[in-house]
Design a protein around this motif. Sequence first.
Motif, PDB file in Angstrom:
ATOM      1  N   HIS A 200      56.836  28.437  42.686  1.00  0.00           N
ATOM      2  CA  HIS A 200      58.188  28.991  42.588  1.00  0.00           C
ATOM      3  C   HIS A 200      58.532  29.869  43.786  1.00  0.00           C
ATOM      4  O   HIS A 200      59.295  30.838  43.647  1.00  0.00           O
ATOM      5  CB  HIS A 200      58.316  29.800  41.298  1.00  0.00           C
ATOM      6  N   TRP A 201      58.035  29.533  44.971  1.00  0.00           N
ATOM      7  CA  TRP A 201      58.270  30.371  46.136  1.00  0.00           C
ATOM      8  C   TRP A 201      59.748  30.412  46.531  1.00  0.00           C
ATOM      9  O   TRP A 201      60.233  31.423  47.034  1.00  0.00           O
ATOM     10  CB  TRP A 201      57.426  29.904  47.313  1.00  0.00           C
ATOM     11  N   ARG A 202      60.478  29.322  46.267  1.00  0.00           N
ATOM     12  CA  ARG A 202      61.908  29.320  46.609  1.00  0.00           C
ATOM     13  C   ARG A 202      62.665  30.350  45.769  1.00  0.00           C
ATOM     14  O   ARG A 202      63.546  31.056  46.275  1.00  0.00           O
ATOM     15  CB  ARG A 202      62.493  27.920  46.401  1.00  0.00           C
ATOM     16  N   ILE A 203      62.325  30.414  44.482  1.00  0.00           N
ATOM     17  CA  ILE A 203      62.966  31.403  43.609  1.00  0.00           C
ATOM     18  C   ILE A 203      62.624  32.817  44.081  1.00  0.00           C
ATOM     19  O   ILE A 203      63.474  33.715  44.061  1.00  0.00           O
ATOM     20  CB  ILE A 203      62.520  31.198  42.158  1.00  0.00           C
ATOM     21  N   ALA A 204      61.384  33.013  44.507  1.00  0.00           N
ATOM     22  CA  ALA A 204      60.965  34.327  44.998  1.00  0.00           C
ATOM     23  C   ALA A 204      61.754  34.724  46.238  1.00  0.00           C
ATOM     24  O   ALA A 204      62.168  35.894  46.377  1.00  0.00           O
ATOM     25  CB  ALA A 204      59.470  34.316  45.303  1.00  0.00           C
ATOM     26  N   LEU A 205      61.999  33.785  47.143  1.00  0.00           N
ATOM     27  CA  LEU A 205      62.755  34.103  48.351  1.00  0.00           C
ATOM     28  C   LEU A 205      64.193  34.491  48.016  1.00  0.00           C
ATOM     29  O   LEU A 205      64.761  35.416  48.617  1.00  0.00           O
ATOM     30  CB  LEU A 205      62.747  32.907  49.305  1.00  0.00           C
ATOM     31  N   VAL A 206      64.784  33.791  47.053  1.00  0.00           N
ATOM     32  CA  VAL A 206      66.140  34.154  46.616  1.00  0.00           C
ATOM     33  C   VAL A 206      66.135  35.555  46.004  1.00  0.00           C
ATOM     34  O   VAL A 206      67.040  36.365  46.252  1.00  0.00           O
ATOM     35  CB  VAL A 206      66.678  33.116  45.614  1.00  0.00           C
ATOM     36  N   GLY A 207      65.110  35.857  45.198  1.00  0.00           N
ATOM     37  CA  GLY A 207      65.009  37.185  44.606  1.00  0.00           C
ATOM     38  C   GLY A 207      64.846  38.269  45.655  1.00  0.00           C
ATOM     39  O   GLY A 207      65.459  39.345  45.555  1.00  0.00           O
ATOM     40  N   ILE A 208      64.037  38.001  46.686  1.00  0.00           N
ATOM     41  CA  ILE A 208      63.854  38.973  47.774  1.00  0.00           C
ATOM     42  C   ILE A 208      65.168  39.226  48.488  1.00  0.00           C
ATOM     43  O   ILE A 208      65.531  40.374  48.788  1.00  0.00           O
ATOM     44  CB  ILE A 208      62.784  38.468  48.759  1.00  0.00           C
ATOM     45  N   ALA A 212      67.241  42.823  48.641  1.00  0.00           N
ATOM     46  CA  ALA A 212      67.615  43.419  49.922  1.00  0.00           C
ATOM     47  C   ALA A 212      69.117  43.637  50.023  1.00  0.00           C
ATOM     48  O   ALA A 212      69.579  44.586  50.664  1.00  0.00           O
ATOM     49  CB  ALA A 212      67.133  42.527  51.068  1.00  0.00           C
ATOM     50  N   ALA A 213      69.903  42.766  49.365  1.00  0.00           N
ATOM     51  CA  ALA A 213      71.358  42.867  49.441  1.00  0.00           C
ATOM     52  C   ALA A 213      71.899  44.054  48.645  1.00  0.00           C
ATOM     53  O   ALA A 213      72.907  44.653  49.027  1.00  0.00           O
ATOM     54  CB  ALA A 213      72.005  41.585  48.948  1.00  0.00           C
ATOM     55  N   VAL A 214      71.237  44.408  47.538  1.00  0.00           N
ATOM     56  CA  VAL A 214      71.760  45.478  46.680  1.00  0.00           C
ATOM     57  C   VAL A 214      71.215  46.848  47.065  1.00  0.00           C
ATOM     58  O   VAL A 214      71.671  47.861  46.525  1.00  0.00           O
ATOM     59  CB  VAL A 214      71.438  45.204  45.193  1.00  0.00           C
ATOM     60  N   LEU A 215      70.273  46.912  47.991  1.00  0.00           N
ATOM     61  CA  LEU A 215      69.745  48.199  48.418  1.00  0.00           C
ATOM     62  C   LEU A 215      70.782  48.947  49.246  1.00  0.00           C
ATOM     63  O   LEU A 215      71.715  48.345  49.780  1.00  0.00           O
ATOM     64  CB  LEU A 215      68.462  47.999  49.233  1.00  0.00           C
ATOM     65  N   PRO A 216      70.628  50.283  49.363  1.00  0.00           N
ATOM     66  CA  PRO A 216      71.569  51.051  50.186  1.00  0.00           C
ATOM     67  C   PRO A 216      71.631  50.488  51.596  1.00  0.00           C
ATOM     68  O   PRO A 216      70.631  50.083  52.173  1.00  0.00           O
ATOM     69  CB  PRO A 216      70.962  52.459  50.184  1.00  0.00           C
ATOM     70  N   GLY A 217      72.800  50.472  52.147  1.00  0.00           N
ATOM     71  CA  GLY A 217      73.014  49.878  53.457  1.00  0.00           C
ATOM     72  C   GLY A 217      73.816  48.615  53.267  1.00  0.00           C
ATOM     73  O   GLY A 217      75.022  48.586  53.446  1.00  0.00           O
ATOM     74  N   GLY A 218      73.151  47.539  52.881  1.00  0.00           N
ATOM     75  CA  GLY A 218      73.839  46.300  52.596  1.00  0.00           C
ATOM     76  C   GLY A 218      74.308  45.550  53.823  1.00  0.00           C
ATOM     77  O   GLY A 218      74.875  44.465  53.688  1.00  0.00           O
ATOM     78  N   ASP A 219      74.085  46.100  55.023  1.00  0.00           N
ATOM     79  CA  ASP A 219      74.508  45.389  56.221  1.00  0.00           C
ATOM     80  C   ASP A 219      73.519  44.274  56.539  1.00  0.00           C
ATOM     81  O   ASP A 219      72.339  44.328  56.147  1.00  0.00           O
ATOM     82  CB  ASP A 219      74.592  46.366  57.403  1.00  0.00           C
ATOM     83  N   PRO A 220      73.951  43.239  57.250  1.00  0.00           N
ATOM     84  CA  PRO A 220      73.073  42.092  57.508  1.00  0.00           C
ATOM     85  C   PRO A 220      71.797  42.443  58.252  1.00  0.00           C
ATOM     86  O   PRO A 220      70.733  41.861  57.975  1.00  0.00           O
ATOM     87  CB  PRO A 220      73.964  41.152  58.342  1.00  0.00           C
TER      88      PRO A 220
END
Length: 259
Positions: A200-208, A212-220
């Motif tokens: 399930h590594w693909r699911i893990a990458l989506v989760g990562i 990262a997107a919801v952490l403070p900052g949110g910039d690319p």
Amino acid sequence: MARTPSIGLRRARPDDHLSVVEHLDELRRRLIVSALALVVAFAGMYAVHDALIDALTWPLPSDTDQLITLSPTEPFFTTLKVTFWAAVLIALPIWLYQAYAFVIPAVAEQPRRVVIAVVSGLSGLFVAGVAFGYFVVLPVALNFLTGFGGDTFNTQLRAGEYFGFATTMLLASGLLFEVPVAMTALSRMGVTSAKMYRTHWRIALVGIAAIAAVLPGGDPISMVLLMLPQFVLYGVGIALSARFGQAPLWSRDEEPDPV
């Protein structure tokens, strides 16, 4: 059935046959240790709070004006909040160990060398994560966010909001670096396995990416900086799970017929 009258602060073993009351008593002791660790860390951080605040303002861009406060009480309460979150960062490895020592031995007996390795791994990875967030992610995120829009905005940073942003980023970065240990712990308990992680590594990458997107900052840029080490750490977690894990609980008996 043999019972252990008192387990003190040692780890409970699977063959101790503790009653519910004794399990609750062990949990109480571990919570007390965790609370004392926070109190000691808070006292230590408050003693050096001036240096702590100076250190947290280091990642700010050099052209940023002095942090502002908007009420008479804000400097005091901001200092307390910074001290508290710094104490949490210091005490968190102890909290993680107390949780490990309470939960994992109930599933399988842990040799002393394994416990030492886990404690060292928890602390080392957490410190590495905080350092990565402090020296790499935070300066890049602040440069991008405060400089966004060029001369369109007159950016002034409020002290309370900035320190909340910085401490949350560092705490999250440290926790993200605990991924290999969490993966190994779940595998050790028989909840997951290295094979499951590989499948399930693909699911893990989506989760990562989502985390990262919801952490403070949110910039690319900061998102990418947070994601890259996680890919490596996920691979480390798979290797550790293959080495120290055990067969998943659902595979120890005959698998149920598919519905």
